[in-house]
Design a protein around this motif. Structure first.
Motif, PDB file in Angstrom:
ATOM      1  N   LEU A  26     -17.166 -20.697   8.103  1.00  0.00           N
ATOM      2  CA  LEU A  26     -17.766 -20.549   9.425  1.00  0.00           C
ATOM      3  C   LEU A  26     -19.013 -21.429   9.582  1.00  0.00           C
ATOM      4  N   SER A  27     -19.815 -21.530   8.524  1.00  0.00           N
ATOM      5  CA  SER A  27     -21.040 -22.355   8.584  1.00  0.00           C
ATOM      6  C   SER A  27     -21.439 -22.765   7.169  1.00  0.00           C
ATOM      7  N   GLU A  28     -22.284 -23.836   7.081  1.00  0.00           N
ATOM      8  CA  GLU A  28     -22.719 -24.338   5.772  1.00  0.00           C
ATOM      9  C   GLU A  28     -24.164 -23.969   5.472  1.00  0.00           C
ATOM     10  N   ASN A  29     -24.946 -23.688   6.450  1.00  0.00           N
ATOM     11  CA  ASN A  29     -26.349 -23.349   6.213  1.00  0.00           C
ATOM     12  C   ASN A  29     -26.785 -22.243   7.165  1.00  0.00           C
ATOM     13  N   PRO A  30     -26.771 -21.026   6.708  1.00  0.00           N
ATOM     14  CA  PRO A  30     -26.337 -20.576   5.375  1.00  0.00           C
ATOM     15  C   PRO A  30     -24.814 -20.619   5.273  1.00  0.00           C
ATOM     16  N   THR A  31     -24.354 -20.645   4.041  1.00  0.00           N
ATOM     17  CA  THR A  31     -22.916 -20.678   3.818  1.00  0.00           C
ATOM     18  C   THR A  31     -22.309 -19.340   4.232  1.00  0.00           C
ATOM     19  N   SER A  32     -21.344 -19.423   5.156  1.00  0.00           N
ATOM     20  CA  SER A  32     -20.696 -18.209   5.677  1.00  0.00           C
ATOM     21  C   SER A  32     -19.202 -18.479   5.816  1.00  0.00           C
ATOM     22  N   PHE A  33     -18.402 -17.524   5.465  1.00  0.00           N
ATOM     23  CA  PHE A  33     -16.939 -17.704   5.503  1.00  0.00           C
ATOM     24  C   PHE A  33     -16.244 -16.343   5.659  1.00  0.00           C
ATOM     25  N   THR A  34     -14.982 -16.415   6.024  1.00  0.00           N
ATOM     26  CA  THR A  34     -14.172 -15.185   6.159  1.00  0.00           C
ATOM     27  C   THR A  34     -12.956 -15.274   5.254  1.00  0.00           C
ATOM     28  N   ILE A  35     -12.482 -14.116   4.835  1.00  0.00           N
ATOM     29  CA  ILE A  35     -11.252 -14.000   4.044  1.00  0.00           C
ATOM     30  C   ILE A  35     -10.450 -12.835   4.612  1.00  0.00           C
ATOM     31  N   THR A  36      -9.209 -13.095   4.936  1.00  0.00           N
ATOM     32  CA  THR A  36      -8.315 -12.032   5.413  1.00  0.00           C
ATOM     33  C   THR A  36      -7.690 -11.342   4.212  1.00  0.00           C
ATOM     34  N   VAL A  37      -7.838 -10.048   4.156  1.00  0.00           N
ATOM     35  CA  VAL A  37      -7.299  -9.269   3.039  1.00  0.00           C
ATOM     36  C   VAL A  37      -6.232  -8.333   3.581  1.00  0.00           C
ATOM     37  N   MET A  38      -5.047  -8.419   2.981  1.00  0.00           N
ATOM     38  CA  MET A  38      -3.920  -7.602   3.453  1.00  0.00           C
ATOM     39  C   MET A  38      -3.330  -6.837   2.280  1.00  0.00           C
ATOM     40  N   SER A  39      -2.906  -5.641   2.557  1.00  0.00           N
ATOM     41  CA  SER A  39      -2.276  -4.828   1.519  1.00  0.00           C
ATOM     42  C   SER A  39      -0.855  -5.309   1.272  1.00  0.00           C
ATOM     43  N   ASP A  40      -0.283  -4.859   0.165  1.00  0.00           N
ATOM     44  CA  ASP A  40       1.144  -5.060  -0.049  1.00  0.00           C
ATOM     45  C   ASP A  40       1.904  -4.223   0.975  1.00  0.00           C
ATOM     46  N   ALA A  41       3.127  -4.644   1.296  1.00  0.00           N
ATOM     47  CA  ALA A  41       3.925  -3.908   2.280  1.00  0.00           C
ATOM     48  C   ALA A  41       4.375  -2.578   1.696  1.00  0.00           C
ATOM     49  N   GLY A  42       4.343  -1.563   2.543  1.00  0.00           N
ATOM     50  CA  GLY A  42       4.817  -0.254   2.111  1.00  0.00           C
ATOM     51  C   GLY A  42       6.325  -0.185   2.116  1.00  0.00           C
ATOM     52  N   GLU A  43       6.855   1.002   1.887  1.00  0.00           N
ATOM     53  CA  GLU A  43       8.305   1.195   1.792  1.00  0.00           C
ATOM     54  C   GLU A  43       9.006   0.825   3.091  1.00  0.00           C
ATOM     55  N   ASN A  44       8.372   1.106   4.215  1.00  0.00           N
ATOM     56  CA  ASN A  44       8.957   0.810   5.519  1.00  0.00           C
ATOM     57  C   ASN A  44       8.338  -0.433   6.157  1.00  0.00           C
ATOM     58  N   GLY A  45       7.694  -1.274   5.345  1.00  0.00           N
ATOM     59  CA  GLY A  45       7.128  -2.511   5.850  1.00  0.00           C
ATOM     60  C   GLY A  45       5.749  -2.374   6.454  1.00  0.00           C
ATOM     61  N   GLU A  46       5.150  -1.179   6.397  1.00  0.00           N
ATOM     62  CA  GLU A  46       3.833  -1.002   6.992  1.00  0.00           C
ATOM     63  C   GLU A  46       2.762  -1.646   6.108  1.00  0.00           C
ATOM     64  N   THR A  47       1.758  -2.230   6.755  1.00  0.00           N
ATOM     65  CA  THR A  47       0.641  -2.862   6.043  1.00  0.00           C
ATOM     66  C   THR A  47      -0.672  -2.496   6.736  1.00  0.00           C
ATOM     67  N   VAL A  48      -1.769  -2.661   5.996  1.00  0.00           N
ATOM     68  CA  VAL A  48      -3.111  -2.550   6.582  1.00  0.00           C
ATOM     69  C   VAL A  48      -3.842  -3.846   6.243  1.00  0.00           C
ATOM     70  N   GLU A  49      -4.779  -4.191   7.099  1.00  0.00           N
ATOM     71  CA  GLU A  49      -5.410  -5.509   6.970  1.00  0.00           C
ATOM     72  C   GLU A  49      -6.852  -5.441   7.438  1.00  0.00           C
ATOM     73  N   THR A  50      -7.676  -6.293   6.847  1.00  0.00           N
ATOM     74  CA  THR A  50      -9.070  -6.391   7.278  1.00  0.00           C
ATOM     75  C   THR A  50      -9.552  -7.829   7.131  1.00  0.00           C
ATOM     76  N   LEU A  51     -10.460  -8.219   7.997  1.00  0.00           N
ATOM     77  CA  LEU A  51     -11.056  -9.555   7.934  1.00  0.00           C
ATOM     78  C   LEU A  51     -12.500  -9.399   7.470  1.00  0.00           C
ATOM     79  N   LEU A  52     -12.778  -9.884   6.246  1.00  0.00           N
ATOM     80  CA  LEU A  52     -14.106  -9.761   5.662  1.00  0.00           C
ATOM     81  C   LEU A  52     -14.922 -11.037   5.892  1.00  0.00           C
ATOM     82  N   LYS A  53     -16.172 -10.861   6.275  1.00  0.00           N
ATOM     83  CA  LYS A  53     -17.091 -11.990   6.429  1.00  0.00           C
ATOM     84  C   LYS A  53     -18.183 -11.880   5.366  1.00  0.00           C
ATOM     85  N   PHE A  54     -18.349 -12.992   4.617  1.00  0.00           N
ATOM     86  CA  PHE A  54     -19.405 -13.049   3.592  1.00  0.00           C
ATOM     87  C   PHE A  54     -20.398 -14.148   3.955  1.00  0.00           C
TER      88      PHE A  54
END
Length: 240
Positions: A26-54
């Motif tokens: 997202l930026s270099e000064n200060p260094t900022s970025f995002t990472i999308t984190v997703m769970s493994d798929a459940g038995e019926n294909g359901e997933t949960v997801e979050t977008l983390l910003k550091f």
């Protein structure tokens, strides 16, 4: 003296190679970025997801980075709070070492636990519904268990209904009795019916006359009525 900028650059390159499809600067000064984190798929294909910003602080990794959850899918507020608590705990445990990969891995494991919990709740709900359906079917098959209380309640209601039916029937019979007379009651109330047939014959002048000559010669006839071949019409034709 620790070169914080160098450590941050090296970690950033490693993170980009590990998460090429979900990593965004997202930026270099200060260094900022995002990472999308997703769970493994459940038995019926359901997933949960979050977008983390550091965001790196100046003395990272001796000081923890800043983080926030920018967005999420299929997570409840309780889940979001637990993830934030988890990030704080992991950051405190890993001070002095680059920790972004450790933080992301901990969050992904947490998301997998959430999916498993969703699956468990779904299975529990399914079992509960099946149990309720079985109990309803069993109750319908067995009927209501008779107790003194519900029997007395049923008896009271039944007697009231029967009393109403008897009253209604008696009222109907009384109403019919007012307008319907028997033959005897008709003759008792109208004496003209005693001579009505005679008066009818007299009024019309009708009388019955019998020609006795037609029967005078019946005694002279030799009729064998017991003969199975007896045919009175055949006899008449022989005399002709």
């Amino acid at each position: 003296m620790t070169d914080y900028a160098e450590e941050q650059r090296n970690e950033l390159e490693a993170i980009e190679s590990i998460y090429p499809d979900s990593f965004t600067v997202l930026s270099e000064n200060p260094t900022s970025f995002t990472i999308t984190v997703m769970s493994d798929a459940g038995e019926n294909g359901e997933t949960v997801e979050t977008l983390l910003k550091f965001t790196y602080v100046e003395k990272y990794p001796d000081e923890p980075p800043l983080w926030e959850i920018q967005s999420q899918e299929n997570l409840e507020d309780r889940d979001v709070q637990e993830i934030l608590t988890l990030l704080q705990q992991q950051a405190e445990e890993n001070l002095g070492m680059v920790m972004i990969f450790t933080l992301v891995t901990a969050v992904q494991e947490k998301l997998n636990e959430i999916v498993d919990a969703i699956k468990t709740r779904q299975e529990e709900d399914k079992r509960l519904k099946e149990k309720e359906a079985e109990e309803a079917e069993t109750k319908a098959f067995q009927g209501t268990v008779v107790t003194i209380e519900n029997f007395l309640a049923w008896k009271t209601t039944f007697e009231q209904e029967m009393s109403e039916i008897r009253k209604k029937r008696q009222k109907e019979e009384e109403q019919v009795g007012k307008y319907k007379l028997t033959g005897k009651q008709l003759f008792e109330t109208d004496h003209n019916l005693d001579t009505s047939d005679i008066q009818f014959l007299e009024d019309t002048g009708n009388s019955v006359e019998v020609d006795e000559s037609l029967f005078q010669d019946m005694e002279d006839l030799d009729l064998d009525e017991d003969d199975p071949d007896f045919d009175p019409l055949a006899m008449g034709s022989d005399e002709d």
